[in-house]
Design a protein around this motif. Sequence first.
Motif, short mmCIF file in Angstrom:
data_model
loop_
_atom_site.label_atom_id
_atom_site.label_comp_id
_atom_site.label_asym_id
_atom_site.label_seq_id
_atom_site.Cartn_x
_atom_site.Cartn_y
_atom_site.Cartn_z
N ILE A 181 -4.84 2.38 -1.42
CA ILE A 181 -3.38 2.42 -1.55
C ILE A 181 -2.77 1.09 -1.13
O ILE A 181 -1.82 0.60 -1.77
N ALA A 182 -3.31 0.49 -0.08
CA ALA A 182 -2.77 -0.80 0.40
C ALA A 182 -2.88 -1.87 -0.67
O ALA A 182 -2.08 -2.82 -0.70
N CYS A 183 -3.86 -1.76 -1.57
CA CYS A 183 -4.08 -2.77 -2.61
C CYS A 183 -3.24 -2.54 -3.87
O CYS A 183 -3.19 -3.40 -4.75
N ILE A 184 -2.59 -1.38 -3.96
CA ILE A 184 -1.80 -1.07 -5.15
C ILE A 184 -0.54 -1.93 -5.19
O ILE A 184 0.06 -2.24 -4.15
N ASN A 185 -0.12 -2.31 -6.39
CA ASN A 185 1.07 -3.15 -6.50
C ASN A 185 2.33 -2.38 -6.12
O ASN A 185 2.36 -1.15 -6.17
N PRO A 186 3.39 -3.08 -5.71
CA PRO A 186 4.59 -2.43 -5.17
C PRO A 186 5.24 -1.43 -6.11
O PRO A 186 5.75 -0.41 -5.65
N LEU A 187 5.25 -1.70 -7.41
CA LEU A 187 5.91 -0.79 -8.35
C LEU A 187 5.24 0.58 -8.36
O LEU A 187 5.91 1.62 -8.36
N VAL A 188 3.92 0.60 -8.35
CA VAL A 188 3.20 1.88 -8.37
C VAL A 188 3.30 2.55 -7.00
O VAL A 188 3.42 3.77 -6.90
N LYS A 189 3.26 1.75 -5.93
CA LYS A 189 3.45 2.33 -4.59
C LYS A 189 4.80 3.04 -4.51
O LYS A 189 4.91 4.13 -3.93
N ASN A 190 5.81 2.42 -5.06
CA ASN A 190 7.15 3.02 -5.03
C ASN A 190 7.18 4.32 -5.84
O ASN A 190 7.80 5.31 -5.43
N LYS A 191 6.48 4.34 -6.95
CA LYS A 191 6.41 5.55 -7.76
C LYS A 191 5.74 6.68 -6.98
O LYS A 191 6.18 7.83 -7.02
N ILE A 192 4.68 6.35 -6.25
CA ILE A 192 3.98 7.34 -5.44
C ILE A 192 4.88 7.84 -4.32
O ILE A 192 4.97 9.04 -4.05
N SER A 193 5.57 6.91 -3.67
CA SER A 193 6.46 7.25 -2.55
C SER A 193 7.55 8.23 -2.99
O SER A 193 7.84 9.21 -2.30
N ILE A 194 8.13 7.97 -4.14
CA ILE A 194 9.19 8.85 -4.67
C ILE A 194 8.62 10.22 -5.02
O ILE A 194 9.22 11.26 -4.74
N SER A 195 7.44 10.24 -5.62
CA SER A 195 6.83 11.51 -6.02
C SER A 195 6.50 12.39 -4.81
O SER A 195 6.50 13.61 -4.90
N LEU A 196 6.25 11.75 -3.66
CA LEU A 196 5.94 12.49 -2.43
C LEU A 196 7.19 12.76 -1.59
O LEU A 196 7.08 13.25 -0.45
N ASN A 197 8.35 12.46 -2.12
CA ASN A 197 9.63 12.73 -1.46
C ASN A 197 9.75 12.03 -0.11
O ASN A 197 10.38 12.55 0.82
N LEU A 198 9.17 10.83 0.00
CA LEU A 198 9.28 10.08 1.24
C LEU A 198 10.67 9.45 1.35
O LEU A 198 11.32 9.19 0.34
N ASN A 199 11.10 9.21 2.58
CA ASN A 199 12.42 8.67 2.83
C ASN A 199 12.47 7.22 2.34
O ASN A 199 11.90 6.32 2.96
N GLN A 200 13.18 6.99 1.25
CA GLN A 200 13.20 5.67 0.62
C GLN A 200 13.92 4.61 1.46
O GLN A 200 13.62 3.42 1.35
N SER A 201 14.82 5.05 2.32
CA SER A 201 15.51 4.07 3.18
C SER A 201 14.57 3.45 4.20
O SER A 201 14.87 2.40 4.76
N CYS A 202 13.43 4.10 4.43
CA CYS A 202 12.44 3.60 5.39
C CYS A 202 11.21 3.01 4.70
O CYS A 202 10.23 2.67 5.37
#
Length: 326
Positions: A181-202
């Motif tokens: 996961i640490a090696c994934i590019n930021p755009l895909v990381k962001n897609k994963i973060s949103i799909s997991l309902n993580l707090n985007q402000s953090c």
Amino acid sequence: MSDIKNIDSLVTYLNNVHNIKTNNTIDKQALMNIGYYHGYKGYRFIKTPSNPINYSNFAELLAVNKFDINLKALFYPHIMFIETAIKNYVLESILDTATTDCFNIIFETILTDYKNHKVSSKNYKISMKRRLNLRNQIFSVLTRDYNNNKPIIQHFYHKDKPVPIWAIFEVISLGEFGNFIACINPLVKNKISISLNLNQSCDANNKLIESIIYQLKDLRNSIAHNNVIFDTRFKSNKANKSLITSLQLDTKINNISFDTLVDYLILIIHLLKNLNTNSNELLKIVDDFQCLLDNFRGEIPISIYSQIFYTDTRNKLTLLKEFASK
């Protein structure tokens, strides 16, 4: 003279050297069951050997041992569920972006976090090294599992086909998954973060998901290998500040530090809720944890209990129930 001790001399040793009162019949059987080196040696201190537990009798030691076992039984199925679910969420985002399950293509097109840094900078070199190490780790795991006759790996090699990314996720460790996961590019990381309902402000730096994996990794591995967990001695790294902030904002619970298991429970409940687990099930997990705590507190001196769980524990659990029920 030999220093080797049989079970009778070990019981005597606990009595005479450590001032732990034992019943030679009952406690000898109990010591046989838990093992002197796994049982007493593992539970004779809190966090570090420099902080020994001053047991007055063997029943107190057994209470700590039983409590630790029950905690592992409570946590393990939920951590395994979370691990499997997160892998599937990550897999879905990768397949949707790369439109292929070929690891070599994913390596070249998705595992490109290094491009987010200036060429030859310190962060660039760190990211590139991590990426190359990850590739070596994955090929090493595939080689190991092929040699160990793992059907899921042998199937593809015998068909002369590349091992797909979903099969790789089945065999890599949670730590290796965190590195992935640490090696994934930021755009895909962001897609994963949103799909997991993580707090985007953090999650402005897109590191929340890897921080979560790294935070759970040591607990998960300690449970799987039957290591001691009651005092969080397994924690190998300081918790990520963004992760702590996101948990505190979402749950309204303060003073999260991951110095006690209550904070790991908060993280687990938070993730399970994000994965749409029924609120009744979440409340049952918290209630089961509370029950274990209450029983444990009644079996050991308060001086020992207060070194393991702090004065804000009950308030944290009350707020966690409020969060779980919403």
